[in-house]
Design a protein around this motif. Sequence first.
Motif, mmCIF file in Angstrom:
data_model
loop_
_atom_site.group_PDB
_atom_site.id
_atom_site.type_symbol
_atom_site.label_atom_id
_atom_site.label_comp_id
_atom_site.label_asym_id
_atom_site.label_seq_id
_atom_site.Cartn_x
_atom_site.Cartn_y
_atom_site.Cartn_z
ATOM 1 N N PRO A 107 13.569 46.731 71.367
ATOM 2 C CA PRO A 107 12.917 46.454 72.643
ATOM 3 C C PRO A 107 13.773 46.960 73.800
ATOM 4 C CG PRO A 107 14.012 44.477 71.850
ATOM 5 C CD PRO A 107 14.263 45.557 70.821
ATOM 6 N N GLU A 108 13.165 47.171 74.935
ATOM 7 C CA GLU A 108 13.951 47.606 76.096
ATOM 8 C C GLU A 108 15.037 46.582 76.423
ATOM 9 O OE1 GLU A 108 12.182 49.466 79.853
ATOM 10 O OE2 GLU A 108 12.921 47.536 80.588
ATOM 11 N N GLN A 109 14.695 45.311 76.301
ATOM 12 C CA GLN A 109 15.669 44.241 76.519
ATOM 13 C C GLN A 109 15.763 43.401 75.247
ATOM 14 O OE1 GLN A 109 15.142 42.081 80.231
ATOM 15 N NE2 GLN A 109 14.134 43.852 81.163
ATOM 16 N N GLY A 337 9.113 49.987 75.832
ATOM 17 C CA GLY A 337 9.770 49.967 77.128
ATOM 18 C C GLY A 337 9.792 51.344 77.745
ATOM 19 N N SER A 338 10.625 51.501 78.764
ATOM 20 C CA SER A 338 10.752 52.790 79.437
ATOM 21 C C SER A 338 11.730 53.679 78.677
ATOM 22 C CB SER A 338 11.262 52.605 80.868
ATOM 23 O OG SER A 338 11.656 53.857 81.412
ATOM 24 N N PRO A 339 11.349 54.945 78.421
ATOM 25 C CA PRO A 339 12.261 55.852 77.711
ATOM 26 C C PRO A 339 13.397 56.355 78.602
ATOM 27 C CG PRO A 339 10.289 57.028 78.358
ATOM 28 C CD PRO A 339 10.064 55.591 78.745
ATOM 29 N N PHE A 340 13.422 55.916 79.874
ATOM 30 C CA PHE A 340 14.471 56.337 80.801
ATOM 31 C C PHE A 340 15.233 55.143 81.387
ATOM 32 C CE2 PHE A 340 11.982 60.168 80.537
ATOM 33 C CZ PHE A 340 12.943 61.172 80.567
ATOM 34 N N TYR A 341 15.127 53.991 80.728
ATOM 35 C CA TYR A 341 15.880 52.836 81.194
ATOM 36 C C TYR A 341 16.843 52.383 80.112
ATOM 37 C CZ TYR A 341 17.100 48.282 83.032
ATOM 38 O OH TYR A 341 17.799 47.200 83.507
ATOM 39 N N PRO A 342 18.116 52.253 80.403
ATOM 40 C CA PRO A 342 18.729 52.410 81.726
ATOM 41 C C PRO A 342 19.071 53.853 82.093
ATOM 42 C CG PRO A 342 20.371 51.692 80.149
ATOM 43 C CD PRO A 342 19.071 51.742 79.405
ATOM 44 N N ASP A 343 18.863 54.789 81.162
ATOM 45 C CA ASP A 343 19.190 56.191 81.431
ATOM 46 C C ASP A 343 18.411 57.065 80.452
ATOM 47 O OD1 ASP A 343 20.830 56.720 78.933
ATOM 48 O OD2 ASP A 343 21.997 55.078 79.799
ATOM 49 N N PRO A 344 18.444 58.390 80.604
ATOM 50 C CA PRO A 344 17.645 59.277 79.732
ATOM 51 C C PRO A 344 18.075 59.300 78.273
ATOM 52 C CG PRO A 344 18.308 60.406 81.758
ATOM 53 C CD PRO A 344 19.099 59.144 81.693
ATOM 54 N N GLY A 345 19.175 58.656 77.935
ATOM 55 C CA GLY A 345 19.677 58.727 76.566
ATOM 56 C C GLY A 345 19.220 57.617 75.654
ATOM 57 N N VAL A 346 18.393 56.690 76.162
ATOM 58 C CA VAL A 346 18.093 55.480 75.387
ATOM 59 C C VAL A 346 17.457 55.777 74.028
ATOM 60 C CG1 VAL A 346 15.900 55.120 76.625
ATOM 61 C CG2 VAL A 346 16.999 53.202 75.470
ATOM 62 N N LEU A 347 16.489 56.683 73.980
ATOM 63 C CA LEU A 347 15.823 56.970 72.701
ATOM 64 C C LEU A 347 16.724 57.769 71.765
ATOM 65 C CD1 LEU A 347 12.134 57.802 73.741
ATOM 66 C CD2 LEU A 347 13.155 55.605 73.098
ATOM 67 N N TRP A 348 17.595 58.592 72.334
ATOM 68 C CA TRP A 348 18.473 59.418 71.498
ATOM 69 C C TRP A 348 19.593 58.575 70.894
ATOM 70 C CZ3 TRP A 348 16.077 63.618 70.323
ATOM 71 C CH2 TRP A 348 15.108 64.105 71.207
ATOM 72 N N ARG A 349 20.035 57.560 71.621
ATOM 73 C CA ARG A 349 21.005 56.631 71.025
ATOM 74 C C ARG A 349 20.347 55.807 69.920
ATOM 75 N NH1 ARG A 349 22.465 56.323 76.486
ATOM 76 N NH2 ARG A 349 21.301 54.386 76.796
ATOM 77 N N PHE A 350 19.084 55.470 70.111
ATOM 78 C CA PHE A 350 18.312 54.786 69.062
ATOM 79 C C PHE A 350 18.252 55.677 67.822
ATOM 80 C CE2 PHE A 350 13.798 53.170 67.875
ATOM 81 C CZ PHE A 350 14.311 52.191 67.048
ATOM 82 N N ALA A 351 17.996 56.974 68.050
ATOM 83 C CA ALA A 351 17.954 57.942 66.935
ATOM 84 C C ALA A 351 19.297 57.988 66.215
ATOM 85 C CB ALA A 351 17.582 59.325 67.458
ATOM 86 N N GLN A 352 20.363 58.033 66.986
ATOM 87 C CA GLN A 352 21.709 58.082 66.404
ATOM 88 C C GLN A 352 22.019 56.814 65.608
ATOM 89 O OE1 GLN A 352 25.592 59.089 68.719
ATOM 90 N NE2 GLN A 352 25.360 56.860 68.874
ATOM 91 N N ASP A 353 21.765 55.662 66.228
ATOM 92 C CA ASP A 353 22.155 54.392 65.613
ATOM 93 C C ASP A 353 21.358 54.083 64.355
ATOM 94 O OD1 ASP A 353 23.864 54.173 67.757
ATOM 95 O OD2 ASP A 353 22.655 52.700 68.845
ATOM 96 N N GLU A 354 20.133 54.554 64.287
ATOM 97 C CA GLU A 354 19.265 54.219 63.152
ATOM 98 C C GLU A 354 19.114 55.354 62.143
ATOM 99 O OE1 GLU A 354 18.283 51.311 62.439
ATOM 100 O OE2 GLU A 354 18.976 50.385 64.300
ATOM 101 N N ALA A 363 5.085 66.034 75.053
ATOM 102 C CA ALA A 363 5.631 67.222 75.723
ATOM 103 C C ALA A 363 6.199 66.849 77.082
ATOM 104 C CB ALA A 363 4.529 68.275 75.864
ATOM 105 N N ARG A 364 5.536 65.931 77.752
ATOM 106 C CA ARG A 364 5.995 65.504 79.072
ATOM 107 C C ARG A 364 7.390 64.883 78.984
ATOM 108 N NH1 ARG A 364 3.768 60.385 82.528
ATOM 109 N NH2 ARG A 364 4.860 60.826 84.477
ATOM 110 N N TYR A 365 7.628 64.077 77.950
ATOM 111 C CA TYR A 365 8.935 63.437 77.803
ATOM 112 C C TYR A 365 10.039 64.469 77.603
ATOM 113 C CZ TYR A 365 12.852 61.024 75.616
ATOM 114 O OH TYR A 365 14.109 60.579 75.313
ATOM 115 N N LEU A 366 9.800 65.449 76.732
ATOM 116 C CA LEU A 366 10.824 66.468 76.485
ATOM 117 C C LEU A 366 11.140 67.246 77.761
ATOM 118 C CD1 LEU A 366 9.654 67.821 73.005
ATOM 119 C CD2 LEU A 366 11.684 66.422 73.486
ATOM 120 N N ALA A 367 10.109 67.563 78.547
ATOM 121 C CA ALA A 367 10.336 68.267 79.808
ATOM 122 C C ALA A 367 11.130 67.394 80.782
ATOM 123 C CB ALA A 367 8.996 68.672 80.423
ATOM 124 N N ALA A 368 10.845 66.088 80.781
ATOM 125 C CA ALA A 368 11.547 65.174 81.684
ATOM 126 C C ALA A 368 13.018 65.028 81.297
ATOM 127 C CB ALA A 368 10.860 63.813 81.686
#
Length: 650
Positions: A107-109, A337-354, A363-368
């Motif tokens: 979850p985001e929180q 939650g927001s994929p940019f909270y608290p920063d743009p790395g939240v989903l990528w850290r999830f990828a790393q940790d799991e 496509a919009r997310y990758l561009a962002a």
Amino acid sequence: MAKKLWEPNAQRIEQANLTPFIKDVNQKQGLDLKDFFDLHQWSVDNISDFWAAIWEYGGVIHSAPYDKVIDVPEKMPGARWFPGARLNFAENLLKRRDDHPALVFKPEQGQTRSVTYRELYDQVARLAATLKKLGVAAGDRVAGFLPNMPETVAAMLAAASLGAIWSSCSPDFGFQGVMDRFGQIEPKVLFCADGYFYNGKTFDSLEKASLITQEIKSIKKVIVVPYTTENPKAELIPQAMSWAEALGTGDTPELEFVQLPFEHPLYILYSSGTTGVPKCMVHGAGNVLLMHIKELGLQTDLKPEDRIFYFTTCGWMMWNWLVSSLAFGATLLLFDGSPFYPDPGVLWRFAQDEGMTIFGTSARYLAAVENAGYKPGKECDLTALKAVLSTGSPLSEESFEFVYRDIKSDLCLSSISGGSDLVGCFAAGNPIGPVHAGQLQARCLGMAVQAWDMSGKPLIGEKGELVCTKPWVTMPIKFWNDPKGEKYQAAYFDVFPNIWHHGDFIEITPENGVIVYGRSDATLNPGGVRIGTAEIYRQVENLGEIEDSLVVGQEWQGDVRVVLFIKLNEGAILDEELIKTIKTTIRKNATPRHVPAKIIAVDDIPYTISGKKVELAVRNVIHGREVKNKDALANPQALDLYDGLDELSD
């Protein structure tokens, strides 16, 4: 020739699910299919044999076999699949019942938590017993007004085990948006969470759920899931039952999987609802099961050891698609939650940790992420990642380059395209083939997809209308409240009789890939020449000054002129120099006809809740036409920015 960005090595091809599948087809059919494209051609030339092979490949659990694969295959719509077969969708997703993780939720929180296959089965059994006591039976509707969390998956499976029809909206839908959907289908039970988190804020859902329950008289019980609080205060809802009460205590009750016909309704999904009340598309249980077995197993290369993620809400068909990964015994990674909270790395850290192996997003997310200057491959350990999937809108060539440069050089980037209309894809990945910049790798197996001109002539290397010339397994069974099938017929078959016309503007490339240029109804037509909006976005959104853009055609002096709206990055100014840069870039890399007549800066670009630009709604606003169902938008207030613009009057 398009630029080749990646291709699998011999070991990867050998280990792909497609390789033994092709060998098996060759052996049983006496064929010599060499690669994916040979297999695709065979699959559309022999649709009955192909879908029978998918049934066998998926190891479908059933209580009665099918009499034939397809009845009246020449009829579109009207073909019927696997008559005689009886099965249960939930049973096929709950084949695995050990301590392997089924769901991991971030979850985001709050803390990440995990649910094993054994625990998921237990929850589903308990919820199913409660739903049965509440009078839920086959054909009844059960609705979810929930975040993307494990409880949502369990609730859907419990409903499906009884043969009830599941339908869901994400909790960020406005009241009218929910009413436009659930109000049409009249659910008997509503699941809702007490609230949700987004961008560091907490939002309440119970007040909205109370209003929904007051308006929809068919709702007999509301099962409240604790999420933002430990003990939700559900006094506003007289029909409320706590999640704990719904699970009950004591021994796990026996889970009976009600055996039903192959095409028994499983899901009701909705069109975006930006041009009218959403269409309610009914999809069958066996139909969805086979479609997703094919797309996940063969075109995504999903295996039991995989950990698959898709950034989605429960109001988007990608949630339904993701959940079917349970049929493979894989682990689903859920985020809300927001994929940019608290920063743009939240989903990528999830990828790393799991240890994420398959990362799905828009496509919009990758561009962002690229626009934010974040480099996932540098910041995170993505060793396990083998595939990135992208959908929702066309993925630009620049985003293809970004993935291979700044995420990982050795992965299969599969841009995929389909829709809620089919709970699946027309074009998707090919794990044993190359990736070319700007192209979806391949048309989907079993899908007779072509690009046609308006006279019905197939095109290669030219833009045309996306059509499907033969039936496939997840054509909607029907639309809800459409007894004569008139809405269904009008939606897909009025342009080319007996041929599915999807409304996308595409090109089949010489490499056998697919390029999507946008929606046909949003296609620009200056001087009678058709231009896909994606062709302009690709040029504009690569400029450093521009964060986002939206392009529409304005009716002007007996013709159509191209109007480009841009959202500027902080500190950028739309002056004559930037206007010249934009026009020169478009003229140089597209054609002079693509160059907008007007370029206007705006503070926001409107999107649907599932992340798609709403070009049609903006086009209606600038022409003074009514925009219905603004609750289908993530940011409906943005439309006000386009009303009465002086720049459009000359």
